[in-house]
Design a protein around this motif. Structure first.
Motif, short mmCIF file in Angstrom:
data_model
loop_
_atom_site.label_atom_id
_atom_site.label_comp_id
_atom_site.label_asym_id
_atom_site.label_seq_id
_atom_site.Cartn_x
_atom_site.Cartn_y
_atom_site.Cartn_z
N GLY A 13 32.67 -24.59 -39.29
CA GLY A 13 32.78 -26.03 -39.01
C GLY A 13 31.43 -26.71 -39.04
O GLY A 13 31.22 -27.71 -38.35
N GLY A 14 30.51 -26.20 -39.83
CA GLY A 14 29.16 -26.75 -39.88
C GLY A 14 28.95 -27.70 -41.03
O GLY A 14 29.72 -27.74 -41.99
N THR A 15 27.87 -28.49 -40.90
CA THR A 15 27.50 -29.42 -41.97
C THR A 15 26.06 -29.22 -42.42
O THR A 15 25.69 -29.68 -43.50
CB THR A 15 27.65 -30.89 -41.50
N GLU A 16 25.24 -28.56 -41.62
CA GLU A 16 23.82 -28.37 -41.95
C GLU A 16 23.62 -27.19 -42.90
O GLU A 16 24.48 -26.31 -43.00
CB GLU A 16 23.02 -28.10 -40.67
N LEU A 17 22.48 -27.20 -43.55
CA LEU A 17 22.09 -26.03 -44.34
C LEU A 17 21.91 -24.85 -43.41
O LEU A 17 21.42 -25.00 -42.27
CB LEU A 17 20.80 -26.30 -45.10
N LYS A 49 24.66 -26.03 -36.00
CA LYS A 49 25.46 -26.18 -37.21
C LYS A 49 25.65 -27.64 -37.64
O LYS A 49 26.00 -27.90 -38.80
CB LYS A 49 26.83 -25.53 -37.03
N LEU A 50 25.41 -28.60 -36.72
CA LEU A 50 25.61 -30.01 -37.05
C LEU A 50 24.32 -30.81 -37.07
O LEU A 50 24.26 -31.88 -37.67
CB LEU A 50 26.58 -30.66 -36.06
N ASP A 51 23.29 -30.32 -36.39
CA ASP A 51 22.02 -31.04 -36.32
C ASP A 51 20.89 -30.02 -36.19
O ASP A 51 20.62 -29.52 -35.09
CB ASP A 51 22.01 -32.01 -35.14
N SER A 52 20.20 -29.77 -37.28
CA SER A 52 19.16 -28.73 -37.28
C SER A 52 17.97 -29.09 -36.41
O SER A 52 17.11 -28.24 -36.16
CB SER A 52 18.70 -28.46 -38.72
#
Length: 186
Positions: A111-115, A136-139
């Motif tokens: 469920g992540g969006t970050e690299l 996973k959402l904000d590095s």
């Protein structure tokens, strides 16, 4: 082309206390690694992308969902690694894990969006690899910057690559650093 897997290793750990203090929520880290035959021929290969494109999704599908399942909790931080055995090349491991066909399988399962932060190196059999994790959402979420060491005593052998996905249910145990940029904010 399909991958040849010698073994899959699963590891899950729970931290209950850190530095003499109880951890408010049990810190759980899980990793799943596959030890595969190096799909690249020996010697220099100019085109690494074609093979990575052919097998990236297969490796990601094998490891990403399994890592999330092993964690058994919602993923908050994640990372990936490739440890290339002797006779291989660093760029071969990089090609496999820095491929969106691989990464999207894990990112979607988590469920992540970050690299995905990554580590890759050439190493001896039984050598360690330190895998960075980030939110996973904000590095930039500092509390989730952490590093996990993976060791598989009999891997990678020469002409193998150990590929791994790592997930955590939280940031570092007892994290207490200021938010990103707070030290320079007015």
């Amino acid at each position: 082309m399909s991958i040849t897997v010698r073994k899959i290793v699963r590891h899950r750990e729970e931290t209950l206390r850190e530095n003499g203090q109880d951890v408010p929520t049990t810190h759980v880290v899980a990793w799943v690694a596959a030890v595969i035959d190096n799909p690249y021929p020996e010697g220099y290969v100019a085109d690494l992308v074609t093979i990575a494109d052919e097998i990236g999704q297969e490796i990601g599908a094998l490891l990403g969902p399994a890592c999330v399942e092993l964690l058994g909790e919602p993923v908050e931080a994640f990372g990936k690694a490739a440890l290339v055995g002797l006779g291989g090349e660093l760029e071969q491991g990089s090609a496999l894990i820095h491929n969106l066909r691989f990464g999207n399988e894990f990112r979607n399962a988590a469920g992540g969006t970050e690299l995905l932060p990554a580590a890759e190196k050439v190493g001896i059999t039984g050598g360690p690899i330190d895998v960075p994790l980030k939110h996973k959402l904000d590095s930039k979420t500092r509390s989730h910057h952490q590093t996990i060491t993976i060791v598989v005593p009999d891997a990678p052998r020469p002409r193998e690559i150990l590929v791994a996905c790592v997930a955590a249910n939280a940031g570092r145990p007892l994290a207490r650093l200021a938010t990103f940029g707070a030290e320079v904010a007015k």
